[in-house]
Design a protein around this motif. Structure first.
Motif, PDB file in Angstrom:
ATOM      1  N   GLU A  70      -5.888  -0.727   8.780  1.00 54.88           N
ATOM      2  CA  GLU A  70      -4.635  -1.158   8.154  1.00 54.88           C
ATOM      3  C   GLU A  70      -4.141  -0.105   7.167  1.00 54.88           C
ATOM      4  N   ILE A  71      -2.908  -0.275   6.718  1.00 55.77           N
ATOM      5  CA  ILE A  71      -2.330   0.632   5.731  1.00 55.77           C
ATOM      6  C   ILE A  71      -2.802   0.182   4.352  1.00 55.77           C
ATOM      7  N   ILE A  72      -3.373   1.131   3.601  1.00 55.70           N
ATOM      8  CA  ILE A  72      -3.894   0.835   2.272  1.00 55.70           C
ATOM      9  C   ILE A  72      -3.043   1.587   1.246  1.00 55.70           C
ATOM     10  N   TYR A  73      -2.659   0.872   0.177  1.00 54.69           N
ATOM     11  CA  TYR A  73      -1.851   1.452  -0.896  1.00 54.69           C
ATOM     12  C   TYR A  73      -2.718   1.655  -2.127  1.00 54.69           C
ATOM     13  N   CYS A  74      -2.398   2.694  -2.906  1.00 56.18           N
ATOM     14  CA  CYS A  74      -3.086   2.926  -4.179  1.00 56.18           C
ATOM     15  C   CYS A  74      -2.677   1.808  -5.139  1.00 56.18           C
ATOM     16  N   ASP A  75      -3.655   1.239  -5.845  1.00 56.54           N
ATOM     17  CA  ASP A  75      -3.361   0.148  -6.774  1.00 56.54           C
ATOM     18  C   ASP A  75      -2.521   0.634  -7.954  1.00 56.54           C
ATOM     19  N   SER A  76      -2.613   1.932  -8.289  1.00 49.97           N
ATOM     20  CA  SER A  76      -1.911   2.453  -9.450  1.00 49.97           C
ATOM     21  C   SER A  76      -0.515   2.994  -9.107  1.00 49.97           C
ATOM     22  N   CYS A  77      -0.441   3.996  -8.218  1.00 45.83           N
ATOM     23  CA  CYS A  77       0.850   4.656  -7.945  1.00 45.83           C
ATOM     24  C   CYS A  77       1.577   4.081  -6.732  1.00 45.83           C
ATOM     25  N   LYS A  78       0.933   3.182  -5.987  1.00 44.05           N
ATOM     26  CA  LYS A  78       1.519   2.479  -4.841  1.00 44.05           C
ATOM     27  C   LYS A  78       1.844   3.384  -3.656  1.00 44.05           C
ATOM     28  N   ARG A  79       1.226   4.568  -3.603  1.00 48.79           N
ATOM     29  CA  ARG A  79       1.408   5.442  -2.448  1.00 48.79           C
ATOM     30  C   ARG A  79       0.458   5.010  -1.338  1.00 48.79           C
ATOM     31  N   ILE A  80       0.801   5.416  -0.112  1.00 51.97           N
ATOM     32  CA  ILE A  80      -0.060   5.126   1.036  1.00 51.97           C
ATOM     33  C   ILE A  80      -1.235   6.105   0.979  1.00 51.97           C
ATOM     34  N   LEU A  81      -2.437   5.592   1.134  1.00 51.85           N
ATOM     35  CA  LEU A  81      -3.638   6.422   1.076  1.00 51.85           C
ATOM     36  C   LEU A  81      -4.107   6.757   2.490  1.00 51.85           C
ATOM     37  N   TYR A  82      -4.719   7.942   2.623  1.00 59.60           N
ATOM     38  CA  TYR A  82      -5.381   8.245   3.889  1.00 59.60           C
ATOM     39  C   TYR A  82      -6.700   8.939   3.605  1.00 59.60           C
ATOM     40  N   TRP A  83      -7.611   8.751   4.550  1.00 56.51           N
ATOM     41  CA  TRP A  83      -8.976   9.295   4.432  1.00 56.51           C
ATOM     42  C   TRP A  83      -9.131  10.374   5.475  1.00 56.51           C
ATOM     43  N   ASP A  84      -9.580  11.549   5.046  1.00 55.44           N
ATOM     44  CA  ASP A  84      -9.784  12.659   5.985  1.00 55.44           C
ATOM     45  C   ASP A  84     -11.191  12.556   6.548  1.00 55.44           C
ATOM     46  N   MET A  85     -11.310  12.152   7.811  1.00 59.71           N
ATOM     47  CA  MET A  85     -12.612  11.972   8.449  1.00 59.71           C
ATOM     48  C   MET A  85     -13.390  13.280   8.571  1.00 59.71           C
ATOM     49  N   GLN A  86     -12.679  14.376   8.713  1.00 61.00           N
ATOM     50  CA  GLN A  86     -13.359  15.669   8.893  1.00 61.00           C
ATOM     51  C   GLN A  86     -13.995  16.158   7.597  1.00 61.00           C
ATOM     52  N   LYS A  87     -13.429  15.804   6.445  1.00 63.96           N
ATOM     53  CA  LYS A  87     -13.973  16.251   5.156  1.00 63.96           C
ATOM     54  C   LYS A  87     -15.120  15.362   4.680  1.00 63.96           C
ATOM     55  N   SER A  88     -15.209  14.163   5.214  1.00 62.91           N
ATOM     56  CA  SER A  88     -16.233  13.241   4.705  1.00 62.91           C
ATOM     57  C   SER A  88     -17.572  13.418   5.372  1.00 62.91           C
TER      58      SER A  88
END
Length: 181
Positions: A163-181
């Motif tokens: 699902e689309i996850i928003y930052c609780d503080s700035c309300k931007r859409i967050l994404y996770w970089d699978m290659q960096k993790s």
């Protein structure tokens, strides 16, 4: 050139005055008049010399300017050719940029067409409100825009990508970089 003509006219005027005073010198009656005319002649001779010097300086300036013009005219074709070559390279680069821009715009249109309308409206609103930075990377465990720590549950949902996850503080859409993790 105009200044040179003016200087020649001024010189001619001073020479006429000198001739006039020299003719008056022959007609003087006493010593006092003779001294006055000699003073006038000396003053006019100084003016004549300064006018002649001015003309010589102007002639020298004209000569130097003519030489500079000739040298510039010699290199003008080369500079024009170099300019045209740079302009040609710029046009090629501009065409490449325009092609990339068109390709990116087509990709954006394709991606927007596949989006849920509500999500597309929300994304557009965020882009406008957040100055073009609507989606941000999660670095470590925090939002890279506002540096606030992301809740563990939101982080797990983000990593799962369901699902689309928003930052609780700035309300931007967050994404996770699978290659960096």
């Amino acid at each position: 050139e105009l200044e040179r003509r003016r200087a020649h006219a001024e010189l001619s005027e001073h020479r006429d005055r000198l001739k006039k005073y020299q003719s008056q010198l022959r007609a003087v009656q006493n010593q006092k008049e003779y001294g006055a005319v000699l003073n006038e002649i000396d003053g006019v001779e100084k003016l004549v010399r300064s006018a002649e010097d001015k003309i010589l300086n102007l002639d020298e300036e004209i000569q130097n300017a003519t030489k500079e013009l000739a040298s510039r005219q010699e290199i003008l074709p080369l500079e024009t050719e170099q300019h045209e070559e740079r302009l040609k390279d710029w046009r090629v680069t501009q065409r490449q940029i325009n092609d990339e821009l068109t390709s990116a715009q087509d990709e954006i249109a394709r991606l927007e067409a596949g989006m849920n309308p509500r999500d597309r409206v929300e994304f557009s609103r965020l882009m406008e409100k957040k100055g073009g930075q609507a989606i941000v990377l999660v670095t470590g465990v925090s939002c890279s825009a506002c540096h606030v720590k992301v809740r563990p549950a939101a982080l797990q949902a983000l990593k799962a990508g369901r699902e689309i996850i928003y930052c609780d503080s700035c309300k931007r859409i967050l994404y996770w970089d699978m290659q960096k993790s």
